[in-house]
Design a protein around this motif. Structure first.
Motif, short mmCIF file in Angstrom:
data_model
loop_
_atom_site.label_atom_id
_atom_site.label_comp_id
_atom_site.label_asym_id
_atom_site.label_seq_id
_atom_site.Cartn_x
_atom_site.Cartn_y
_atom_site.Cartn_z
N GLY A 76 0.81 -1.22 0.00
CA GLY A 76 0.00 0.00 0.00
C GLY A 76 0.83 1.26 0.00
O GLY A 76 1.48 1.58 0.98
N GLY A 77 0.83 1.97 -1.10
CA GLY A 77 1.54 3.25 -1.21
C GLY A 77 0.72 4.22 -2.03
O GLY A 77 -0.49 4.10 -2.16
N TYR A 78 1.38 5.19 -2.63
CA TYR A 78 0.68 6.19 -3.42
C TYR A 78 1.60 6.63 -4.54
O TYR A 78 2.82 6.39 -4.52
CB TYR A 78 0.29 7.40 -2.57
N GLN A 79 1.02 7.25 -5.53
CA GLN A 79 1.79 7.85 -6.61
C GLN A 79 1.10 9.11 -7.07
O GLN A 79 -0.12 9.23 -7.02
CB GLN A 79 1.98 6.87 -7.77
N LEU A 80 1.91 10.06 -7.51
CA LEU A 80 1.44 11.37 -7.93
C LEU A 80 1.80 11.60 -9.38
O LEU A 80 2.69 10.94 -9.93
CB LEU A 80 2.07 12.47 -7.07
N ASN A 81 1.12 12.55 -9.99
CA ASN A 81 1.55 13.04 -11.28
C ASN A 81 1.81 14.53 -11.18
O ASN A 81 1.63 15.13 -10.11
CB ASN A 81 0.51 12.73 -12.36
N SER A 82 2.26 15.13 -12.25
CA SER A 82 2.55 16.55 -12.25
C SER A 82 1.96 17.16 -13.52
O SER A 82 1.16 16.53 -14.21
CB SER A 82 4.06 16.78 -12.16
N ALA A 83 2.34 18.36 -13.81
CA ALA A 83 1.88 19.05 -15.02
C ALA A 83 3.08 19.68 -15.70
O ALA A 83 3.98 20.20 -15.03
CB ALA A 83 0.82 20.10 -14.70
N GLU A 84 3.11 19.61 -17.03
CA GLU A 84 4.20 20.20 -17.78
C GLU A 84 3.64 21.12 -18.85
O GLU A 84 2.51 20.96 -19.31
CB GLU A 84 5.05 19.09 -18.42
N CYS A 85 4.42 22.12 -19.21
CA CYS A 85 4.00 23.10 -20.20
C CYS A 85 4.38 22.59 -21.58
O CYS A 85 5.55 22.21 -21.81
CB CYS A 85 4.66 24.45 -19.91
N VAL A 86 3.41 22.59 -22.51
CA VAL A 86 3.62 22.01 -23.85
C VAL A 86 3.38 23.09 -24.89
O VAL A 86 2.40 23.84 -24.81
CB VAL A 86 2.68 20.81 -24.07
N ASP A 87 4.30 23.17 -25.87
CA ASP A 87 4.11 24.01 -27.04
C ASP A 87 3.20 23.26 -28.00
O ASP A 87 3.58 22.20 -28.54
CB ASP A 87 5.46 24.33 -27.69
N ILE A 88 1.98 23.78 -28.20
CA ILE A 88 1.00 23.05 -29.01
C ILE A 88 1.46 22.94 -30.46
O ILE A 88 1.22 21.93 -31.13
CB ILE A 88 -0.36 23.77 -28.93
#
Length: 1440
Positions: free
Chosen positions: A357-369
């Motif tokens: 039993g643990g956890y995981q996270l995500n993040s956000a990144e800036c993308v040039d469309i």
């Protein structure tokens, strides 16, 4: 079979006859095959419609194509819809249809054909226009004997779906067909298409009949969130050296572009595609052009040029101006810019555990469309619309661990490994002690292990939760200030003396404290003058001249005053109790003491004074009373003569008025005067008989002015030192009504006074905790705890700790009880590798962790591998080899010479003749530059300084020289002298750098193997890179491509070592500013980039970002033009400026400056505050159309300067005006019917009725309600007064399995288990039920309890016409089957409904009105003489 095949050849014949031309064209051009509209139908035969309606009758031969009929079709006469036909076009948007037949011939409502769009994808670029294809199909058909090349005629408003074509080169326009093919666009610039010759609407979603439109961003049915409006103008200032200027850059994908220049400047375009190709496009004449696959319309006038581009742009366009004359121009721009950078959530990071039993996270990144690649975050911060998504969190690896003891398997997830959390250190001390300051704290992301250990982890693990604020305001209260008490009395009774007052330091709570500026303290002592002379006047006549009985021995006593010791102080003696003969004088004697600090006296109990008490009585004698008769006669005669000739009564004025205002009175004063001297003498000398009568007069009759009224003193604020007492002081009129303070003429009494003015006993003084000594690993916090005494002047006296009672508070505590992250620690430097000259020193590093308890625990080096470590090698300077005398060496060893080096980096960016440097620095210089390197020393002769280069002593030469002070002079610096660096240091290069030498030396020279790498790859020698094999690497003419990390690995038979140096290309600072106009009326947080013009409301928070780039990393500083940064402004760690709780003083221009060794860059942003104000809005609609309750409201609105209404929160700091109210529509209402409430149903089972009262009334403008005859109201609008109602059927029994006996049958309830027995309704063919045929049930209601019910009738009218009365109704016991009354004993008495109730009629205090519609009969029958009818028909009786 022939009949079934006939539709096919008939159809082909129709096609051939009606469109032989199209068939011919199709044969010639297989890629352009057309069918007329009706050729799209499936197989079948069409019948001619003779009704003239647009109705198509169709006979189907193939019934297998029918679909299942829907419920709606089953309810109508239509058969199911058929399958959809093939699309009329293969691309560009065509039409398909479906048919159905009417099963009853011609009696069906609706259409038998339906359409939909199809093939909505775009056609290839080289495909011909669909309408043009249809026109060109007639090129081979003669028209009036000639052949023409036909071109399409677009946008005919009269007939958009007719095929109108124009002969090329001629004015001949002909309608070649009444209808174009299905799917043809109605107009060239619209998606609407022609179907069956009628133009049908098509939305941007390519659906028939849709109203969907593209938003300003080009998104179908969008909300405009994918682009932003950019508008503004710029004014150019022409100068001789500036002929061209960039105006605005419009990026790829922009729409609705409009660029206008007003003035003589010429506007042109510079384009740049994604592939990197550039081009310049200039137009001299107006027209429509194509630039980079983008349609551009250019308009030109005498002083005006405009570019109009509908878009989207297929490349980046930079609009520029070129100046031909020295005259300014103005450029206006307007376009919708796509948001080219957006946030994208990343995949989830690895799970924190592999099991259990643990956890995981995500993040956000800036993308040039556009480029589909990740870019730095600050690109997404340019757009306020972009909000970075919060990280998501989910569980993972929930399976139990194989080696688990079962603990995790039985624990809920809440007891698994806790989530990471933000842990903060204590707030720092406030920056100021009062007046508003700032305090900060630091945060770390920590995680608790299963063993309870607190570990510091990476910050991204805590990003799922908002980071607490790191800064807050503090000590917002006002600073203490000096308050002066009232002046004491003057120390003297005549002449010049002193007076004193108490001056206290008062804080915002009204307490006496310290902290006031001593230099601003008000003076506590000043001189005073009493206008009374301090000498005794001389006697006008000798004492002997007085009458004998006026002589008296006066005892002169020394006046006593209060001292610092308690003393008896006497009051003045009273007058003698007798006018003649012996009498008594009395006085008061009080124990008093002088308070030194305040110079005021206070009274004490008598037992506090020591010594004898002064006498309070003494005898007195004014004149003797026992005289001889001769003397009395003589005196009487003299007195009589004197009274006749010498003395007489006269009025000498009036006594003081008994009141100062509102009318008092005063008595006249009669005195005895000596007529010759006009001196006042004793009243006994005048004749009492002739004393004037008493006389009085009115005085001070004017109204009383306002006066100060004081409340009682409150409790003392302190028990010692000096406390403060307060009271209320207010100005009042005589009638106790308040008045403005300025109307009270007298000086305002003090509202403060000192109290408890004596020194406090010693006590412990505890200060605030200081900042923790560490952020992790167990630190300490200290505070000062001292023994102090508060004195009466507000100051503190520091005392020995033994004088304070009670235990001393702790002055130290632990803090930051969390484990620190892994880090490198280093040992001591080794001895220098040489005994003379220049050598090296080394030290070892170790990966460690500082635990929460302060212990250092060694860790594996893999945990620190991602961290940059400290340098492990450095050079060391020893005495010069073989040049020093023995006695000098001994002196050096004893005193130790010292070189005062300076560690700086200097990068030369422009040519200079000579540069001065100090030893210890690093310099990157241009060729042919002269250099002087100074060597400041202590305890050493400068003339004996020697210089070395690469371990070799330098000698005088043409290029090298030494000054008397020991400095090194290098003339015309050569390229090989520029960059020499030892491995481990960072090397900066510029475009003028010629050569880089990186030295990789050993501490002890020995044979070794050197290996060089760049960015981890083996470095091979070449013409550019030279490796000498002895630890030296040389790069000639370095460029940006040579940037990287160069590593040197050395190995011999004893071991190996690795060190690296970074080579970076130096760049001047650049600020990535963005020029935008931003207006945000909403209060909250606004983040902008430097270069913008910002309008924000008061009390908002604004972050101004200053993104910079440059090598080395530039340093960012901020300033405000024309002033300093306010207290509510702070600099964030990323270089941004945070403005909190905006006020008017924050308006202005803010300047961001980025600086490094190559120069500096500056950018500005202007902040303007939006001012708000209250204003009353429009009147609301009237709340009523008539009567007395109509009202309109005018509510206050919070408006900005431009008139825009905003939330009332923006006007919180302003006084909100009261809403305005006004009556409206105050008039009599027209007569109308009013209804009462419906009564209950007249029966409890079966069919009955409900009734209600219906009256005609009118509401008058004064609020009264007038009852009117029914004829006054409109009879056809009269509501029903009675309506039928039905309850459940009257049954003998209704028993279902598991249910109770019916609720309408009263008595004991018994459950029935099996049978369902029902008795039919009374209106059926049977009138009742035969009990003998009733089936047997297992359980029955006892004693026939379910065979009778109570039935209530309607309520009768109220017994009174007005006020309180009662009403009744009939309640019967009925049989449930026949609903006939039965004896009441069969119904339960306790369940009988109420047969009467109270009722309330209209108020008796009303106008004379009729309250019943029978009043016409009452008047006709002459019943108005009876009181009962007169009250009910008051109005009719009065009219009679």
């Amino acid at each position: 079979m022939a009949s079934r095949k006939s539709p096919w050849w008939l159809l082909m014949w129709l096609v051939f006859m009606h469109s032989a031309l199209l068939q011919t064209t199709a044969e010639k051009s297989p890629g352009a095959y057309f069918l007329p509209e009706f050729a799209l139908s499936p197989q079948g035969s069409f019948l001619e419609d003779t009704t003239g309606e647009q109705f198509l009758t169709y006979r189907y031969d193939d019934q297998t194509s029918r679909n299942t009929r829907s419920d709606e079709e089953k309810d109508s006469n239509w058969d199911a819809w058929g399958d959809w036909s093939d699309c009329s076009r293969t691309c560009g948007g065509g039409a398909s249809y479906s048919l159905r037949r009417c099963l009853t011939g011609r009696n069906c409502e609706g259409q038998n054909i339906r359409y939909k769009t199809c093939s909505n994808h775009d056609c290839p670029p080289d495909a011909e226009d669909f309408r043009a294809q249809q026109c060109s199909a007639y090129n081979d058909v003669q028209y009036q004997g000639r052949y023409y090349e036909w071109l399409p005629q677009y946008n005919d408003p009269a007939a958009p779906c007719a095929l109108r074509c124009q002969a090329r080169g001629q004015n001949l326009v002909v309608e070649l067909a009444p209808k174009v093919l299905d799917g043809t666009r109605c107009t060239a610039d619209s998606l609407d298409m022609c179907i069956s010759g009628i133009c049908q609407a098509v939305g941007c979603d390519r659906q028939l009949g849709s109203n969907a439109k593209e938003d300003n961003c080009g998104v179908c049915a969008g909300d405009g969130a994918t682009c932003r409006l950019v508008r503004g103008q710029s004014k150019s200032h022409v100068s001789p050296e500036k002929r061209e200027e960039n105006v605005i850059a419009v990026p790829l994908g922009s729409r609705s572009v409009r660029i206008t220049v007003k003035g003589p400047a010429h506007l042109f375009i510079e384009s740049k595609t994604l592939q990197g190709s550039k081009g310049e496009h200039s137009f001299n004449s107006p027209g429509v052009f194509v630039v980079e696959n983008t349609t551009v319309e250019f308009q030109k006038g005498s002083e005006r040029q405009t570019f109009k581009i509908p878009g989207p742009l297929m490349a980046d366009f930079i609009f520029k101006t070129r100046y031909t004359v020295a005259k300014d121009s103005v450029v206006q721009f307007f376009f919708y810019q796509p948001i080219s950078h957006q946030w994208r959530q990343t995949d989830f990071f690895p799970c924190t555990v592999t099991c259990g039993g643990g956890y995981q996270l995500n993040s956000a990144e800036c993308v040039d469309i556009r480029l589909k690649r990740v870019v730095p975050d600050h690109y997404c911060h340019y757009y306020p619309e972009n909000v970075k998504p919060k990280p998501k969190l989910k569980e993972c690896s929930m399976d139990p661990c194989p080696s688990s003891d079962g603990f995790k398997e039985i624990m809920p997830y809440d007891h698994f490994q806790p989530l990471p959390r933000w842990e903060h250190n204590p707030w720092t001390a406030c920056s100021v002690s009062c007046g508003g300051g700032i305090q900060r704290r630091t945060f770390v992301c920590v995680e608790e292990s299963m063993h309870g250990e607190i570990l510091q982890v990476e910050e991204w693990k805590c990003m799922y939760a908002p980071k607490p604020k790191v800064m807050q305001t503090c000590n917002l209260f006002d600073c203490p200030k000096w308050i002066a008490m009232e002046w004491s009395q003057c120390t003297v009774t005549c002449g010049r003396g002193l007076r004193y007052r108490v001056v206290l330091c008062i804080n915002h709570r009204g307490q006496h404290v310290g902290g006031c500026n001593p230099q601003l303290k008000l003076h506590i002592k000043e001189e005073c003058i009493i206008p009374i002379p301090c000498y005794k006047p001389k006697e006008k006549s000798p004492v002997e001249a007085k009458l004998p009985w006026l002589k008296q021995a006066q005892e002169l006593e020394e006046t006593r005053i209060a001292t610092e010791e308690p003393t008896f102080v006497p009051e003045p003696w009273s007058a003698c109790s007798a006018t003649c003969g012996p009498g008594v004088q009395v006085r008061e004697v009080k124990c008093r003491v002088l308070l030194t600090f305040t110079q005021t006296e206070t009274e004490l109990p008598e037992e506090e004074c020591e010594g004898p008490r002064l006498p309070t009585e003494r005898p007195c004698l004014l004149q003797p009373c026992d005289e001889s008769p001769a003397v009395r006669e003589l005196a009487a005669s003299l007195q009589e003569q004197d009274s006749e000739t010498t003395y007489d009564w006269e009025y000498a004025g009036f006594t003081p008025c008994t009141a100062t205002c509102l009318g008092g009175h005063q008595e006249a004063i009669a005195v005895c005067l000596h007529l010759q001297t006009q001196q006042t003498v004793n009243d006994t000398l005048c004749d009492m008989v002739h004393r004037p009568p008493a006389m009085s007069q009115a005085c001070n009759t004017e109204p009383c002015p306002p006066r100060w009224h004081m409340g009682s003193w409150g409790p003392c604020s302190a028990t010692c030192g000096v406390g403060i007492q307060t009271r209320e002081v207010y100005c009042l009129h005589p009638g106790e009504s308040p008045s403005p303070p300025e109307e009270c003429r007298d000086e305002k009494p003090h509202a403060l006074q000192a109290c408890n003015q004596f020194d406090c006993p010693p006590s412990w003084h505890i200060e605030e905790w200081q900042q923790c000594s560490r952020t992790c690993g167990g630190g300490t916090q200290n505070r000062r705890v001292t023994c102090r005494q508060l004195l009466t002047d507000g100051s503190f006296l520091n005392l020995s700790e033994e004088l304070c009672q009670g235990p001393k508070a702790s002055s130290r505590k632990s803090c930051a009880r969390t484990d620190c992250p892994p880090h490198w620690t280093v040992g001591d430097w080794s001895k220098c590798s040489v005994s003379c000259g220049v050598g090296t020193q080394r030290r070892q590093q170790m990966c460690q962790k500082l635990t929460a308890k302060g212990r250092r625990v060694p860790l594996s080096e893999t945990l620190c591998r991602h961290l940059s470590g400290p340098p492990l090698v450095r050079s060391c300077q020893m005495p010069v080899c073989g040049k020093m005398k023995p006695e000098m060496k001994a002196r050096v060893r004893e005193q130790g010479p010292q070189i005062l080096g300076v560690q700086r980096v200097y990068i030369q960016t422009r040519e200079e003749k000579r540069i001065n440097l100090t030893v210890g620095s690093r310099a990157y210089l241009l060729p042919n530059t002269s250099v002087i390197i100074k060597c400041p020393v202590r305890r050493f002769q400068k003339s004996r300084i020697q210089w070395e280069k690469d371990g070799r002593c330098l000698q005088n030469s043409k290029r090298l020289g030494f000054t008397k002070s020991g400095s090194l002079k290098i003339h015309s610096l050569a390229a090989l002298d520029i960059v020499n660096s030892r491995i481990g240091n960072t090397v900066y290069i510029t475009r003028r750098t010629e050569v880089i030498n990186i030295l990789c030396e050993l501490v002890s020279p020995s044979e070794a193997t050197y290996t060089w790498t760049k960015d981890g790859a083996l470095l091979q020698p070449s013409e550019k890179v030279i490796l000498d094999g002895m630890g030296k690497m040389q790069i000639r003419k370095p460029t940006k491509k040579d940037q990287g990390i160069y590593g040197c690995a050395v190995a011999n038979h004893l071991g190996s070592d690795v060190e690296s140096s970074s080579v970076l290309y130096a760049e001047a600072p650049v600020i990535l500013s963005v020029g935008r106009n931003i207006t945000r009326p909403e209060r909250g947080h606004l983040s902008i980039v430097i270069g913008s013009f910002v309008e924000a409301p008061l009390q908002a928070n604004v972050t101004i970002q200053c993104p910079v780039k440059g090598v080395p990393q530039p340093n960012v500083t901020w300033l405000k033009k024309g002033g300093s940064l306010s207290d509510n402004i702070s600099l964030l760690f990323n270089g941004s400026l945070l403005l909190q709780n905006l006020s008017l003083e924050n308006e202005g221009t803010y300047v961001c400056t980025a600086t490094n060794a190559l120069g500096k860059a500056m950018a500005t942003s202007v902040l303007h505050l939006l001012e708000t104000f209250w204003e009353l809005g429009n009147w609301t609609h009237c709340s009523a159309t008539c009567g007395h309750l109509g009202a309109q409201v005018q509510r206050p609105q919070c408006l900005m300067a431009n008139g825009q209404e905003v939330s009332e929160a923006f006007c919180d700091q302003l006084r909100k005006p009261q809403a305005a109210f006004q009556p409206c529509n105050i008039q009599d209402c027209p007569p109308r019917w009013l209804t009462g409430a419906w009564s209950e149903c007249s029966v409890s089972c079966g069919e009955g009725f409900r009734s209600r009262q219906v009256t005609c009334k009118r509401t008058r403008a004064n609020g009264t309600v007038q009852a009117l005859p029914p004829r006054v109201c409109i009879l056809r609008d009269r509501p029903l007064g009675r309506r039928p109602c039905s309850s459940h059927p009257c049954v003998q029994g209704l028993f279902e399995q598991g249910n109770q006996c019916p609720g309408r049958c009263l008595g004991r309830i018994v459950r029935m288990q099996q049978h369902h027995i029902i008795c039919q309704h009374p209106n059926s063919s049977e009138s009742g039920c035969d009990d003998t045929k009733r089936p047997i049930v297992q359980k029955n209601c006892l004693l026939g309890a379910c065979d009778a019910c109570w039935r209530a009738g309607p309520w009768k009218p109220c017994t009174t016409a007005c006020g309180r009365g009662f009403q009744s109704r009939k309640v019967d016991c009925v049989h449930p089957g026949s609903c006939k009354p039965v004896t009441k004993t069969r119904c339960a008495p306790g369940k009988k409904p109420a047969s009467w109730q109270h009722c309330l009629g209209p108020s008796c205090d009303r106008d004379c009105t009729d309250t019943t519609h029978y009043c016409t009969f009452v008047k006709h029958l002459h019943l108005c003489s009876l009181d009962r009818y007169k009250r009910r028909c008051c109005q009719s009786c009065q009219e009679g």
